[in-house]
Design a protein around this motif. Sequence first.
Motif, mmCIF file in Angstrom:
data_model
loop_
_atom_site.group_PDB
_atom_site.id
_atom_site.type_symbol
_atom_site.label_atom_id
_atom_site.label_comp_id
_atom_site.label_asym_id
_atom_site.label_seq_id
_atom_site.Cartn_x
_atom_site.Cartn_y
_atom_site.Cartn_z
ATOM 1 N N ALA A 112 0.833 -1.203 0.000
ATOM 2 C CA ALA A 112 0.000 0.000 0.000
ATOM 3 C C ALA A 112 0.872 1.260 0.000
ATOM 4 C CB ALA A 112 -0.933 -0.017 1.209
ATOM 5 N N SER A 126 -2.475 4.300 4.836
ATOM 6 C CA SER A 126 -2.274 3.188 3.907
ATOM 7 C C SER A 126 -1.546 2.035 4.585
ATOM 8 C CB SER A 126 -1.458 3.639 2.700
ATOM 9 O OG SER A 126 -2.179 4.569 1.960
ATOM 10 N N PRO A 137 -4.567 2.964 -1.579
ATOM 11 C CA PRO A 137 -4.380 4.419 -1.598
ATOM 12 C C PRO A 137 -5.569 5.144 -2.229
ATOM 13 C CG PRO A 137 -2.497 3.304 -2.585
ATOM 14 C CD PRO A 137 -3.536 2.272 -2.363
ATOM 15 N N ARG A 162 -7.722 7.923 -0.314
ATOM 16 C CA ARG A 162 -7.755 9.292 -0.826
ATOM 17 C C ARG A 162 -9.195 9.781 -0.882
ATOM 18 N NH1 ARG A 162 -5.110 8.338 -5.077
ATOM 19 N NH2 ARG A 162 -3.014 8.487 -4.266
ATOM 20 N N VAL A 218 1.055 4.347 -2.779
ATOM 21 C CA VAL A 218 0.983 5.794 -2.547
ATOM 22 C C VAL A 218 2.161 6.473 -3.226
ATOM 23 C CG1 VAL A 218 0.986 7.608 -0.810
ATOM 24 C CG2 VAL A 218 -0.199 5.465 -0.357
ATOM 25 N N HIS A 251 -0.634 13.687 1.867
ATOM 26 C CA HIS A 251 0.202 12.503 2.096
ATOM 27 C C HIS A 251 0.575 12.310 3.549
ATOM 28 C CE1 HIS A 251 0.628 12.683 -2.286
ATOM 29 N NE2 HIS A 251 0.836 11.397 -2.186
ATOM 30 N N LEU A 266 -2.285 10.202 4.317
ATOM 31 C CA LEU A 266 -2.434 9.082 3.381
ATOM 32 C C LEU A 266 -1.424 7.964 3.666
ATOM 33 C CD1 LEU A 266 -4.316 8.595 1.109
ATOM 34 C CD2 LEU A 266 -2.723 9.680 -0.458
ATOM 35 N N LEU A 267 -0.177 8.348 3.956
ATOM 36 C CA LEU A 267 0.855 7.324 4.143
ATOM 37 C C LEU A 267 0.600 6.451 5.372
ATOM 38 C CD1 LEU A 267 3.949 9.311 2.900
ATOM 39 C CD2 LEU A 267 3.111 7.157 1.969
ATOM 40 N N GLN A 308 1.605 6.497 -7.036
ATOM 41 C CA GLN A 308 0.540 7.404 -7.452
ATOM 42 C C GLN A 308 0.972 8.846 -7.267
ATOM 43 O OE1 GLN A 308 -3.104 6.069 -5.557
ATOM 44 N NE2 GLN A 308 -2.985 4.094 -6.602
#
Lengths: 345, 294
Positions: free
Chosen positions: A81, A298, A280, A284, A85, A291, A294-295, A88
């Motif tokens: 995952a 994920s 991700p 999102r 990220v 991020h 997000l990180l 992407q």
Amino acid sequence: MKRLLAPRTLFLSLGLLWLLAIWLSLALGPVSLPFVDTLRAGLRLLGAPIAGQGLEQAELIVGQIRLPRTLLGLLVGAVLALSGVAMQGLFRNPLADPGLVGVASGAALGAALAIVLGSGFGGLPEALAPYLLSLCAFLGGLGVTALVYRLGRHNGRTSVATMLLAGIALTALAGAGVGLFTYLADDATLRTLTFWNLGSLNGASYQRLWPLLLVVCVVALWLPRRAQALNALLLGESEARHLGVEVETLKRELVFCTALGVGAAVAAAGLIGFIGLVVPHLLRMLVGPDHRLLLPASLLAGGTLLLFADLVARLLLAPAELPIGIVTAFIGAPFFLFLLIKGRG
Amino acid sequence: MMRRPSVLIALCASLVFAAVAQAEPLPQRWVSAGGALSEWIAALGGEARLVGVDTTSQHPESLKALPSIGYQRQLSAEGILSLRPDVLVGTEEMGPPPVLAQVRQAGVRVELFSSKAELTAVDENLKHLGTLLGAEQRASTLASDYRQRIQALQAAIGQAKTHQQAPGVLLLVGHGGGKPMIAGQGTAGDWLVQQAGGRNLAEHDGYKNVSVESLAGLDPEVLVVSDRALTGDAAVQAMLKENPGLSASRAARDGRIVVVDPTLLVGGLGPRLPEVLQSLARAFYPQGNVSFKP
């Protein structure tokens, strides 16, 4: 993009789901253990002073079979995952997948080489075979990704578009290589190769977790440090450069982290698709493109999703087992289609 | 003087251990991960003890009702343990190794057998299975019977070869017609053809697709067809329809096409083999009196 959930709610629910997945992964399996036994065996593994009478079976199943498998699932899911990220972010495209830079196809080529040539030399020594396979897969992934990166570089700049195209070309080339080895393989080798390509967390052991743990730690600690830079990159390369981001360094780091992370994951568990794409993407939608959220999100969600997929893999056909890549694709592909259709309307 | 008592103690100890080893109870719950092994277990009267089999165990038919532990190379430790077996039997093809280690660790005996296509392997496997099942007598009868039948057949084939040249043969493994794979050198199919006195015309290694043209060029005298989807005449018709190059061969013209069960080609020599060899040999040497009893 609007966010659906406040960060605090998200991390609370993700954390709870993560714990639930771990518990279910330890508590469920083809062997049905009483709830209390699983709990006691688990506590004993954590070093709690509980009498171990009558717990031998539970301790063995939970400690030697389910726990290493659960840890492997958490690590592989998390790193897939995270790499998703990173890719992407690098390609500034929510459809990017760690496979784009050739790491998965390179790993598959390395594995095919090890499996087919290994059997050609009359079989590898029993003790060495699994390590050689993992090592070849890891090096194959790393090698092809390095080549893709190298092809994307020109005059000190890395062109993401060239990298994308080089990735497609090298993926096709590696695919041809795998095809050639498939043709050369005998029946038994062919089965091994096919199953490897579908991924599995089966047969996880503590010894083989260590290298993966190391890699996942590096990736999981490194990428969040670059969260701000990834946010800046969302605006575009020159914008990020004007904001003071060393874009070339960032790209190199992203590619390197992905190659390292996915390479190690594939080496440990074979090819497992869709986690790096779907996780991700989904997050999102839930928390927006930042991020910094997000990180870590994920990392949790990747492990959770893979553990749930593994539960299906081991329970559905018990006492036989389904390769996990089939499960993730069966969950991932329709979900992805759902997103597409929903986004269209 | 110290020597003697220690020797005596060692002797006593070894006797005691031997007695203990003998007294170890026979495994009652069996899981088999090998097609030929499962067949032998059934032939030795141990079918009732099987609690699980792998996907290659297709004979006898009744085995299909047992829980499946999946493909022999992709076993799951917990899946096997959930059947609470005393023993897991399989060939050296069984795996993956970490899973076998986990099964052993759980106290299940893991007994390995040979999947080599050799008569000595059959002898050893039967002896081993007989001991584990407590059917030593029956195992040794089966083994010597098996050996005798194969040897008698070999003798008869040798006799037939004095009157007729060994026919050129191709063994085709197909799936519902389609493009068949040809059994090349070193395959189980090749072994089968050779043992029945045929000459395998395919020169490649392993099972490979071969172009229609080169098939027509080989012009086999006998075709052996093994189809995973169709049986009997349907398999032959489907194969000929899909491969015009073969329907022009001598084998098709003279109607010398034999069908064998594809499960025979997996996982070592099983109990059904002598009959199949005999039917193959009869097709290869129609004039000769090829049977187990000369």
